[in-house]
Design a protein around this motif. Structure first.
Motif, PDB file in Angstrom:
ATOM      1  N   THR A  21      80.862  38.363  34.154  1.00  0.00           N
ATOM      2  CA  THR A  21      81.386  39.133  33.020  1.00  0.00           C
ATOM      3  C   THR A  21      80.680  40.479  32.876  1.00  0.00           C
ATOM      4  O   THR A  21      81.215  41.387  32.253  1.00  0.00           O
ATOM      5  CB  THR A  21      81.248  38.351  31.705  1.00  0.00           C
ATOM      6  N   LEU A  22      79.487  40.616  33.438  1.00  0.00           N
ATOM      7  CA  LEU A  22      78.747  41.876  33.336  1.00  0.00           C
ATOM      8  C   LEU A  22      79.134  42.878  34.413  1.00  0.00           C
ATOM      9  O   LEU A  22      78.735  44.036  34.346  1.00  0.00           O
ATOM     10  CB  LEU A  22      77.244  41.616  33.435  1.00  0.00           C
ATOM     11  N   LEU A  23      79.890  42.443  35.414  1.00  0.00           N
ATOM     12  CA  LEU A  23      80.254  43.332  36.512  1.00  0.00           C
ATOM     13  C   LEU A  23      81.215  44.417  36.049  1.00  0.00           C
ATOM     14  O   LEU A  23      82.131  44.164  35.269  1.00  0.00           O
ATOM     15  CB  LEU A  23      80.912  42.547  37.646  1.00  0.00           C
ATOM     16  N   ASP A  24      80.990  45.603  36.538  1.00  0.00           N
ATOM     17  CA  ASP A  24      81.908  46.720  36.336  1.00  0.00           C
ATOM     18  C   ASP A  24      82.591  46.956  37.674  1.00  0.00           C
ATOM     19  O   ASP A  24      81.976  47.448  38.620  1.00  0.00           O
ATOM     20  CB  ASP A  24      81.152  47.965  35.887  1.00  0.00           C
ATOM     21  N   PHE A  25      83.858  46.570  37.773  1.00  0.00           N
ATOM     22  CA  PHE A  25      84.555  46.616  39.053  1.00  0.00           C
ATOM     23  C   PHE A  25      84.896  48.040  39.494  1.00  0.00           C
ATOM     24  O   PHE A  25      85.168  48.274  40.662  1.00  0.00           O
ATOM     25  CB  PHE A  25      85.803  45.740  38.997  1.00  0.00           C
ATOM     26  N   LYS A  26      84.845  48.990  38.576  1.00  0.00           N
ATOM     27  CA  LYS A  26      85.092  50.387  38.947  1.00  0.00           C
ATOM     28  C   LYS A  26      83.863  50.996  39.622  1.00  0.00           C
ATOM     29  O   LYS A  26      83.983  51.803  40.528  1.00  0.00           O
ATOM     30  CB  LYS A  26      85.474  51.207  37.720  1.00  0.00           C
ATOM     31  N   ASN A  27      82.687  50.621  39.151  1.00  0.00           N
ATOM     32  CA  ASN A  27      81.419  51.102  39.729  1.00  0.00           C
ATOM     33  C   ASN A  27      80.513  49.890  39.995  1.00  0.00           C
ATOM     34  O   ASN A  27      79.582  49.631  39.233  1.00  0.00           O
ATOM     35  CB  ASN A  27      80.714  52.076  38.778  1.00  0.00           C
ATOM     36  N   MET A  40      73.606  36.952  40.069  1.00  0.00           N
ATOM     37  CA  MET A  40      74.542  36.030  40.710  1.00  0.00           C
ATOM     38  C   MET A  40      73.971  35.487  42.004  1.00  0.00           C
ATOM     39  O   MET A  40      74.083  34.282  42.287  1.00  0.00           O
ATOM     40  CB  MET A  40      75.876  36.734  40.976  1.00  0.00           C
ATOM     41  N   ALA A  41      73.335  36.344  42.788  1.00  0.00           N
ATOM     42  CA  ALA A  41      72.735  35.901  44.051  1.00  0.00           C
ATOM     43  C   ALA A  41      71.607  34.903  43.794  1.00  0.00           C
ATOM     44  O   ALA A  41      71.503  33.878  44.483  1.00  0.00           O
ATOM     45  CB  ALA A  41      72.225  37.101  44.835  1.00  0.00           C
ATOM     46  N   ALA A  42      70.778  35.182  42.807  1.00  0.00           N
ATOM     47  CA  ALA A  42      69.673  34.279  42.484  1.00  0.00           C
ATOM     48  C   ALA A  42      70.189  32.932  41.985  1.00  0.00           C
ATOM     49  O   ALA A  42      69.674  31.873  42.374  1.00  0.00           O
ATOM     50  CB  ALA A  42      68.768  34.916  41.444  1.00  0.00           C
ATOM     51  N   SER A  43      71.213  32.951  41.165  1.00  0.00           N
ATOM     52  CA  SER A  43      71.785  31.700  40.656  1.00  0.00           C
ATOM     53  C   SER A  43      72.448  30.908  41.767  1.00  0.00           C
ATOM     54  O   SER A  43      72.341  29.676  41.817  1.00  0.00           O
ATOM     55  CB  SER A  43      72.799  31.995  39.552  1.00  0.00           C
ATOM     56  N   PHE A  44      73.123  31.600  42.681  1.00  0.00           N
ATOM     57  CA  PHE A  44      73.743  30.925  43.813  1.00  0.00           C
ATOM     58  C   PHE A  44      72.678  30.274  44.692  1.00  0.00           C
ATOM     59  O   PHE A  44      72.850  29.130  45.142  1.00  0.00           O
ATOM     60  CB  PHE A  44      74.583  31.917  44.623  1.00  0.00           C
ATOM     61  N   CYS A  45      71.571  30.966  44.910  1.00  0.00           N
ATOM     62  CA  CYS A  45      70.468  30.390  45.683  1.00  0.00           C
ATOM     63  C   CYS A  45      69.887  29.163  44.975  1.00  0.00           C
ATOM     64  O   CYS A  45      69.544  28.170  45.620  1.00  0.00           O
ATOM     65  CB  CYS A  45      69.380  31.423  45.915  1.00  0.00           C
ATOM     66  N   ALA A  46      69.778  29.241  43.666  1.00  0.00           N
ATOM     67  CA  ALA A  46      69.262  28.107  42.899  1.00  0.00           C
ATOM     68  C   ALA A  46      70.171  26.894  43.043  1.00  0.00           C
ATOM     69  O   ALA A  46      69.694  25.766  43.208  1.00  0.00           O
ATOM     70  CB  ALA A  46      69.108  28.487  41.433  1.00  0.00           C
ATOM     71  N   VAL A  47      71.491  27.111  43.003  1.00  0.00           N
ATOM     72  CA  VAL A  47      72.431  26.009  43.172  1.00  0.00           C
ATOM     73  C   VAL A  47      72.261  25.393  44.555  1.00  0.00           C
ATOM     74  O   VAL A  47      72.203  24.157  44.697  1.00  0.00           O
ATOM     75  CB  VAL A  47      73.890  26.477  42.950  1.00  0.00           C
ATOM     76  N   LEU A  48      72.163  26.214  45.580  1.00  0.00           N
ATOM     77  CA  LEU A  48      71.992  25.699  46.937  1.00  0.00           C
ATOM     78  C   LEU A  48      70.700  24.905  47.080  1.00  0.00           C
ATOM     79  O   LEU A  48      70.680  23.823  47.680  1.00  0.00           O
ATOM     80  CB  LEU A  48      72.018  26.841  47.949  1.00  0.00           C
ATOM     81  N   ILE A  49      69.617  25.424  46.528  1.00  0.00           N
ATOM     82  CA  ILE A  49      68.332  24.726  46.609  1.00  0.00           C
ATOM     83  C   ILE A  49      68.398  23.385  45.886  1.00  0.00           C
ATOM     84  O   ILE A  49      67.893  22.368  46.379  1.00  0.00           O
ATOM     85  CB  ILE A  49      67.204  25.613  46.047  1.00  0.00           C
TER      86      ILE A  49
END
Length: 66
Positions: A21-27, A40-49
């Protein structure tokens, strides 16, 4: 232990959704969007771990049974 990892996986997925929800798709690479991508990357890594940890516990239980 299973309930604890389930709660942590749920929280990590919730953080991924929050950061979307915080992403700005224009920039996408300016301002808060960069922070959102990192979150998002950190949370995805946490899920994988956590999923790897859960699998290792299942393997450990099966090897201890035999």
């Amino acid at each position: 232990m299973k309930i604890f990892t389930n709660i942590l996986v749920f929280l990590a997925i919730a953080l991924i959704l929050f950061n979307v929800t915080l992403l700005d798709f224009k920039n996408p690479f300016q301002g808060d969007s960069v922070v959102a991508f990192i979150g998002m990357a950190a949370s995805f890594c946490a899920v994988l771990i956590l999923l790897i940890f859960r699998m290792s516990k299942k393997i450990e239980e099966k090897t201890n049974e035999k």
